[in-house]
Design a protein around this motif. Structure first.
Motif, PDB file in Angstrom:
ATOM      1  N   ASN A   1       0.855  -1.140  -0.099  1.00 18.59           N
ATOM      2  CA  ASN A   1      -0.078  -0.083   0.054  1.00 18.59           C
ATOM      3  C   ASN A   1       0.866   1.156   0.112  1.00 18.59           C
ATOM      4  OD1 ASN A   1      -1.676   2.165   0.673  1.00 18.59           O
ATOM      5  ND2 ASN A   1      -3.096   0.898   1.703  1.00 18.59           N
ATOM      6  N   ILE A   2       1.033   1.963  -1.015  1.00 17.75           N
ATOM      7  CA  ILE A   2       1.964   3.079  -1.065  1.00 17.75           C
ATOM      8  C   ILE A   2       1.010   4.123  -1.353  1.00 17.75           C
ATOM      9  CG2 ILE A   2       3.632   3.958  -2.921  1.00 17.75           C
ATOM     10  CD1 ILE A   2       4.243   1.405  -3.804  1.00 17.75           C
ATOM     11  N   SER A   3       1.814   5.368  -0.600  1.00 11.87           N
ATOM     12  CA  SER A   3       1.251   6.602  -0.890  1.00 11.87           C
ATOM     13  C   SER A   3       2.282   7.751  -0.791  1.00 11.87           C
ATOM     14  CB  SER A   3       0.391   6.977   0.342  1.00 11.87           C
ATOM     15  OG  SER A   3      -0.135   8.289   0.491  1.00 11.87           O
ATOM     16  N   GLY A   4       2.461   8.648  -1.789  1.00 13.39           N
ATOM     17  CA  GLY A   4       3.410   9.520  -1.575  1.00 13.39           C
ATOM     18  C   GLY A   4       4.818   9.122  -2.012  1.00 13.39           C
ATOM     19  N   GLY A   5       4.926   7.682  -2.570  1.00 14.05           N
ATOM     20  CA  GLY A   5       6.148   7.111  -2.829  1.00 14.05           C
ATOM     21  C   GLY A   5       6.753   6.342  -1.380  1.00 14.05           C
ATOM     22  N   LYS A   6       5.835   6.394  -0.609  1.00 13.61           N
ATOM     23  CA  LYS A   6       6.293   5.728   0.825  1.00 13.61           C
ATOM     24  C   LYS A   6       5.465   4.472   0.833  1.00 13.61           C
ATOM     25  CE  LYS A   6       8.132   9.928   3.210  1.00 13.61           C
ATOM     26  NZ  LYS A   6       7.859  10.638   4.406  1.00 13.61           N
TER      27      LYS A   6
END
Length: 206
Positions: A119-124
């Motif tokens: 689960n990725i958000s903002g490259g993190k």
């Protein structure tokens, strides 16, 4: 979390199958490239034959065509340009096939054997979830979770250099504080584990 995206890998495919598919894909690209080179060679040969035939006069093959230095020079330059383009395409293909896997690739397909979705958000990476239960696979045991977190810190997209365990009230959870160079806690890692100590998920909080 509005821009979060979940990347899950097919549950029924084993890690070995994924590697085989990747190798097959590379072979297919190579075969297509070779086929394109062969096709271009046939085209060049046909073009040269057609030009040779058209250079002969109306009296058939009994008369030798006149030699034109300018036309010959143009033909040589054209063939040279084609050879350079084919060489450049071949170099690009070799570079693509030899592309070095990233640390995140090593994390997902190497250490975690492709059994966990991201689960990725903002490259993190916000979380990792075990997804192969329906395929009869078991979640992984991560014996040294602190070393695991430090090794793949940049793959998670987080900036920390130290890891410290935190007491958790939940018996099915192990928590670690993530500490940066200035000794500041920048987040926490929460491992959800079963009775056998297998990790079913990992999520990061700040």
């Amino acid at each position: 979390m509005g821009n979060a995206k979940v990347i899950e890998f097919p549950k029924e495919r084993s890690f070995r199958k994924r590697l085989q598919d990747k190798a097959q894909e590379q072979k297919s690209v190579l075969v297509m490239s070779i086929a394109s080179v062969a096709l271009m060679t046939v085209f060049v040969n046909q073009w040269l034959v057609d030009n040779s035939d058209s250079a002969v006069g109306g009296r058939g093959n009994r008369e030798i065509a006149s030699f034109e230095p300018g036309a010959f020079a143009r033909d040589v330059k054209w063939e040279h340009d084609i050879a350079q383009k084919l060489s450049a395409e071949k170099s690009s293909l070799v570079a693509a096939l030899a592309e070095k896997p990233t640390l995140r690739d090593d994390l997902i397909f190497g250490y975690l054997e492709g059994k966990y979705g991201m689960n990725i958000s903002g490259g993190k990476i916000q979380s990792l979830e075990f997804i192969d239960a329906q395929a009869g696979e078991k979640a992984l045991e991560i014996q040294n979770k602190a070393s695991f977190l430090k090794k793949y810190a940049s793959a998670f997209g987080l900036n920390f250099v130290e890891v410290s365990p935190v007491t958790s009230a939940d018996a099915g959870e192990q928590v670690f504080s993530l500490i940066d160079n200035s000794k500041t806690i920048v987040g926490q890692a929460h491992f959800a584990i079963d009775q056998e100590g297998r990790v079913h998920s990992l999520r990061f909080t700040q």
